[in-house]
Design an enzyme around this catalytic site. Structure first.
Site, PDB file in Angstrom:
ATOM      1  N   GLU A 149      37.935  39.135  42.540  1.00  0.00           N
ATOM      2  CA  GLU A 149      36.611  39.203  43.173  1.00  0.00           C
ATOM      3  C   GLU A 149      36.564  40.200  44.326  1.00  0.00           C
ATOM      4  OE1 GLU A 149      38.854  37.144  43.926  1.00  0.00           O
ATOM      5  OE2 GLU A 149      38.604  36.197  45.876  1.00  0.00           O
ATOM      6  N   HIS A 159      43.381  38.542  43.523  1.00  0.00           N
ATOM      7  CA  HIS A 159      41.944  38.337  43.725  1.00  0.00           C
ATOM      8  C   HIS A 159      41.055  39.360  43.012  1.00  0.00           C
ATOM      9  CE1 HIS A 159      42.103  35.279  46.981  1.00  0.00           C
ATOM     10  NE2 HIS A 159      43.341  35.741  47.081  1.00  0.00           N
ATOM     11  N   CYS A 188      43.788  32.245  43.363  1.00  0.00           N
ATOM     12  CA  CYS A 188      44.593  31.947  44.552  1.00  0.00           C
ATOM     13  C   CYS A 188      44.587  30.445  44.838  1.00  0.00           C
ATOM     14  CB  CYS A 188      44.079  32.765  45.733  1.00  0.00           C
ATOM     15  SG  CYS A 188      45.213  32.835  47.122  1.00  0.00           S
TER      16      CYS A 188
END
Lengths: 89, 241
Positions: free
Chosen positions: B206, B204, B85
């Site tokens: 994560e 994302h 991002c």
């Protein structure tokens, strides 16, 4: 203190979502007849001391490295705003 | 195996990135934007957020943070670097990756679980996936529209450097953006450099590393998605190999 004004615009081939949003809002407020809007940035740099050619070279570098991203934006003008010296760079 | 996660002022997702590193089995190391010290890490994650308030342009000021000089040197030396991002935006501003991100074409912030096709499994961060595999991880941004000139796009296509492409199957979003969520050229969600050690993507991974806290997996249950974990285990494996 002399002022240098830098104008940065999105490249013509890059869609400008902000300009598009403004263009869509204008007729809602009754401002008709505006075919398109593109939105850019204006930087006003107050310079200490005299603006020499060397200063302008370094400001041009600042404009193309930090103030704009050459992938998506063009530096369209770098103007010295000083009553005594209206020189354009 | 030490993997560093850089925190800038305005970074939001550093804690989740550190957690993903730990869950993958590596030692998470916090790196600070103002220090030019990489603390002997062997891979680096630039996490998401709004570093320096996204002032000027997303990632534009972070690029000049003291730590970034070291990150750029390390990346050029072959160290695996992942930008997520805002981290992807920073990698573009540093020119480690080509192109740039501008505002989403529909002009709104968009947050949704986003299906992606994995197109390149030869990078340091994607070797744990299968080519053509469709994964689902969260996407959340305002400036997510990937742009580059035609020559750069052709180069990315020809060299197989498009790592992730947006795919259909999201549950919501603006009309006209069912598959491609933001108008990105060639549906690009993530790319890599020529060497394959630097990868940037807008969604994302994560946030999708632990069942119970991930995206919804249709047919498998709510919040059960862990499709992002393989990015972190991939780099671990590539470093051991």
């Amino acid at each position: 203190m002399p002022r240098v004004v830098v104008h940065v615009m999105p490249k013509p081939e890059i869609l400008d979502p902000q300009g598009k949003a403004v263009a869509a809002a204008l007729p809602r407020l009754g401002f008709e007849g505006i075919a398109s809007v593109r939105q850019g940035k204006r930087f006003e740099l107050e310079v200490e001391g005299e603006i020499t050619d060397q200063v302008l070279v370094s400001l041009r570098e600042a404009a193309t490295t930090l103030l704009s991203n050459p992938v998506i934006e063009d530096v369209v003008s770098i103007d010295v705003e000083d009553a005594a010296d209206g020189a354009q760079a | 195996m030490r993997i560093g996660v850089v925190t800038f002022p305005g970074t939001l997702d550093d804690r989740d990135a550190l957690r993903a590193v730990r869950i993958a089995g590596a030692e998470p190391v916090t790196l600070w934007h103002g220090e030019d010290d990489l603390q002997d890490v062997e891979a680096i994650v630039l996490p998401g957020g709004f570093s320096y308030g996204d002032y000027l342009r997303a990632g534009a000021i972070s690029r000049f943070a003291p730590v970034m000089e070291k990150v750029v040197d390390a990346a050029k030396g072959g160290m695996p670097v992942l930008g997520i991002c805002n981290g992807f935006q920073i990698l573009c501003e540093t020119h480690l990756l080509p192109g740039a991100m501008i505002k989403n074409a529909h002009r709104a912030f968009l947050c949704r679980d986003q299906p992606l096709t994995v197109e390149n499994t030869r990078t340091a961060w994607t070797s744990g996936y299968e080519a053509g595999q469709v994964i689902r991880i969260p996407l959340k941004n305002q400036d997510g529209q990937y742009v580059a000139d035609e020559r750069t796009l052709a180069e990315l296509e020809d060299e197989g450097r498009i790592v992730f492409r947006y795919a259909a199957g999201a549950t919501h979003g603006p009309a006209g953006f069912e598959a491609n969520p933001n108008g990105s050229r060639h549906d690009i969600a993530g790319i890599t450099n020529a060497a394959g050690n630097v990868v940037g993507l807008m969604p994302h991974p994560e946030h999708a590393v632990e069942a119970g806290f991930g995206p919804d997996q249709p047919g498998e249950g709510t919040r059960s998605g862990t499709d992002g974990l393989a990015m972190f285990t991939s780099v671990l494996r590539s470093m051991v190999a």
